[in-house]
Design an enzyme around this catalytic site. Structure first.
Site, PDB file in Angstrom:
ATOM      1  N   ASP A 150      30.189  20.087  -3.916  1.00  0.00           N
ATOM      2  CA  ASP A 150      28.635  21.000  -4.422  1.00  0.00           C
ATOM      3  C   ASP A 150      27.528  20.035  -4.366  1.00  0.00           C
ATOM      4  OD1 ASP A 150      30.925  22.656  -5.140  1.00  0.00           O
ATOM      5  OD2 ASP A 150      30.125  23.006  -6.862  1.00  0.00           O
ATOM      6  N   LYS A 206      27.030  26.062  -1.538  1.00  0.00           N
ATOM      7  CA  LYS A 206      26.966  27.943  -1.491  1.00  0.00           C
ATOM      8  C   LYS A 206      25.114  28.298  -1.465  1.00  0.00           C
ATOM      9  CE  LYS A 206      31.310  27.483  -3.051  1.00  0.00           C
ATOM     10  NZ  LYS A 206      32.576  29.164  -4.186  1.00  0.00           N
ATOM     11  N   MET A 229      24.210  30.662 -15.351  1.00  0.00           N
ATOM     12  CA  MET A 229      23.726  31.294 -13.589  1.00  0.00           C
ATOM     13  C   MET A 229      23.572  32.879 -14.595  1.00  0.00           C
ATOM     14  SD  MET A 229      27.203  30.924 -11.198  1.00  0.00           S
ATOM     15  CE  MET A 229      28.609  31.692 -12.365  1.00  0.00           C
TER      16      MET A 229
HETATM   17  C1  LIG Z   1      28.390  27.894 -10.077  1.00  0.00           C
HETATM   18  S1  LIG Z   1      28.411  27.235 -12.782  1.00  0.00           S
HETATM   19  C2  LIG Z   1      29.069  26.387 -12.495  1.00  0.00           C
HETATM   20  C3  LIG Z   1      30.113  26.255 -12.915  1.00  0.00           C
HETATM   21  C4  LIG Z   1      30.756  24.476 -13.519  1.00  0.00           C
HETATM   22  N1  LIG Z   1      31.943  24.407 -13.155  1.00  0.00           N
HETATM   23  C5  LIG Z   1      30.935  23.765 -15.533  1.00  0.00           C
HETATM   24  O1  LIG Z   1      32.045  24.117 -15.240  1.00  0.00           O
HETATM   25  O2  LIG Z   1      29.918  23.544 -15.942  1.00  0.00           O
HETATM   26  C6  LIG Z   1      26.830  26.475 -12.247  1.00  0.00           C
HETATM   27  C7  LIG Z   1      26.019  27.033 -13.547  1.00  0.00           C
HETATM   28  O3  LIG Z   1      26.133  25.997 -14.391  1.00  0.00           O
HETATM   29  C8  LIG Z   1      24.977  25.602 -15.250  1.00  0.00           C
HETATM   30  N2  LIG Z   1      25.116  24.091 -15.038  1.00  0.00           N
HETATM   31  C9  LIG Z   1      25.969  23.332 -14.456  1.00  0.00           C
HETATM   32  N3  LIG Z   1      25.612  22.172 -14.885  1.00  0.00           N
HETATM   33  C10 LIG Z   1      24.583  21.893 -15.577  1.00  0.00           C
HETATM   34  C11 LIG Z   1      23.428  21.430 -15.681  1.00  0.00           C
HETATM   35  N4  LIG Z   1      22.934  19.866 -16.331  1.00  0.00           N
HETATM   36  N5  LIG Z   1      23.011  21.957 -17.173  1.00  0.00           N
HETATM   37  C12 LIG Z   1      22.724  23.269 -16.900  1.00  0.00           C
HETATM   38  N6  LIG Z   1      23.113  24.244 -16.769  1.00  0.00           N
HETATM   39  C13 LIG Z   1      23.757  23.495 -14.937  1.00  0.00           C
HETATM   40  C14 LIG Z   1      24.339  26.479 -14.704  1.00  0.00           C
HETATM   41  O4  LIG Z   1      23.659  27.493 -15.237  1.00  0.00           O
HETATM   42  C15 LIG Z   1      24.500  26.904 -14.028  1.00  0.00           C
HETATM   43  O5  LIG Z   1      24.075  28.162 -12.873  1.00  0.00           O
END
Ligand SMILES: C[S@@+](CC[C@H](N)C(=O)[O-])C[C@H]1O[C@@H](n2cnc3c(N)ncnc32)[C@H](O)[C@@H]1O
Length: 249
Positions: free
Chosen positions: A35, A56, A169
């Site tokens: 990713d 993506k 998100m």
């Molecule tokens: C496509 S989703 C994927 C989530 C991922 N699979 C998880 O378990 O954290 C992406 C969203 O996860 C959140 N996110 C992922 N990593 C983050 C981080 N280090 N800090 C804050 N939000 C995060 C945000 O809301 C972001 O828009």
């Protein structure tokens, strides 16, 4: 050659939040599809592998996903250890099921390695437990984000039903999220925590109320952003307000 595709959770960003199993498989990997948000320090754990970014972008999900599925299956025909590295945990808002389904339909072996999801890393960072005796007995992980042609999300009902909600998100829709929740009966003064870049040195948190959510998202520094809602953030909010008063006075 028929290799295995490992769907691996890269965690929220800090390389030392990776599982030992994930690190071992990265060391063995011949090819890594990752990713956009996976940091270079984590990719460095795969020194023998060709690393291919497959991040993506909004609005091009379906085509991009079909292409990724095919790339993974093709790679498994040439390599023994193929890694699909996803941010956080692969099984949460990560489209893992589509990849698992396609690979299995092609006769490719798949294994999943869990990772630390952003909500759990944020809770660790804030030192606020998502569940608390007598205060928070249910937690909802939701996203209002809906892809083209998909059924509507029931994020609103799920958020209202849970004691604590974590919105993935959602930062770009903070004004609509706040307005919908308040219109549906969630008190405007419900505490919220907005956290950016969880687990990384530049991590930043702001506290406020549900009514203030759009402004809070404007104030938080960095991305990606997670929004946490619930009475359990009340103490941290009160402390933040007091600190602000002291700074002004
Ligand atoms: C496509 S989703 C994927 C989530 C991922 N699979 C998880 O378990 O954290 C992406 C969203 O996860 C959140 N996110 C992922 N990593 C983050 C981080 N280090 N800090 C804050 N939000 C995060 C945000 O809301 C972001 O828009």
């Amino acid at each position: 050659m028929s290799g295995t595709v490992y769907l691996i959770g890269a965690g929220p960003g800090a390389p030392d939040l990776l599982t030992v199993r994930a690190a071992r498989l990265l060391g063995e990997a011949e090819i890594v599809f990752h990713d956009a948000l996976v940091p270079a320090e984590i990719l460095a754990l795969a020194p023998r592998a060709t690393c291919i970014p497959v991040g993506k972008r909004c609005g091009r999900y379906a085509t991009a996903q079909r292409f990724i599925n095919k790339q993974l299956a093709d790679a498994a025909r040439k390599h023994r250890v193929v890694v699909r590295l996803k941010g956080g945990d692969p099984m949460l808002f990560g489209r893992a099921q589509e990849e698992i389904g396609y690979l299995r339909s092609q006769g490719v072996e798949v294994e999943v390695v869990p990772g630390v999801t952003a909500a759990l890393a944020a809770s660790a960072e804030l030192a606020v437990s998502l569940t608390q005796r007598g205060r928070s007995r249910s937690v909802a992980f939701v996203t209002p984000r809906v892809g083209g042609g998909e059924a509507p999300s029931n994020w609103l009902q799920a958020t209202l039903a849970a004691d604590t909600a974590v919105i993935y998100m959602g930062a770009g829709d903070a004004a609509a999220i706040s307005a919908s929740l308040i219109a549906a009966g969630k008190p405007a003064h419900t505490p919220v925590a907005i956290v950016a870049s969880v687990s990384l040195p530049e991590a930043h948190t702001v506290y406020g109320t549900l009514a203030e959510m759009p402004q809070l998202v404007g104030r938080v520094r960095g991305a990606p952003v997670l929004m946490l809602i619930g009475e359990i953030y009340g103490r941290a909010l009160a402390k933040a307000v007091q600190q602000e008063r002291c700074a002004i006075g």
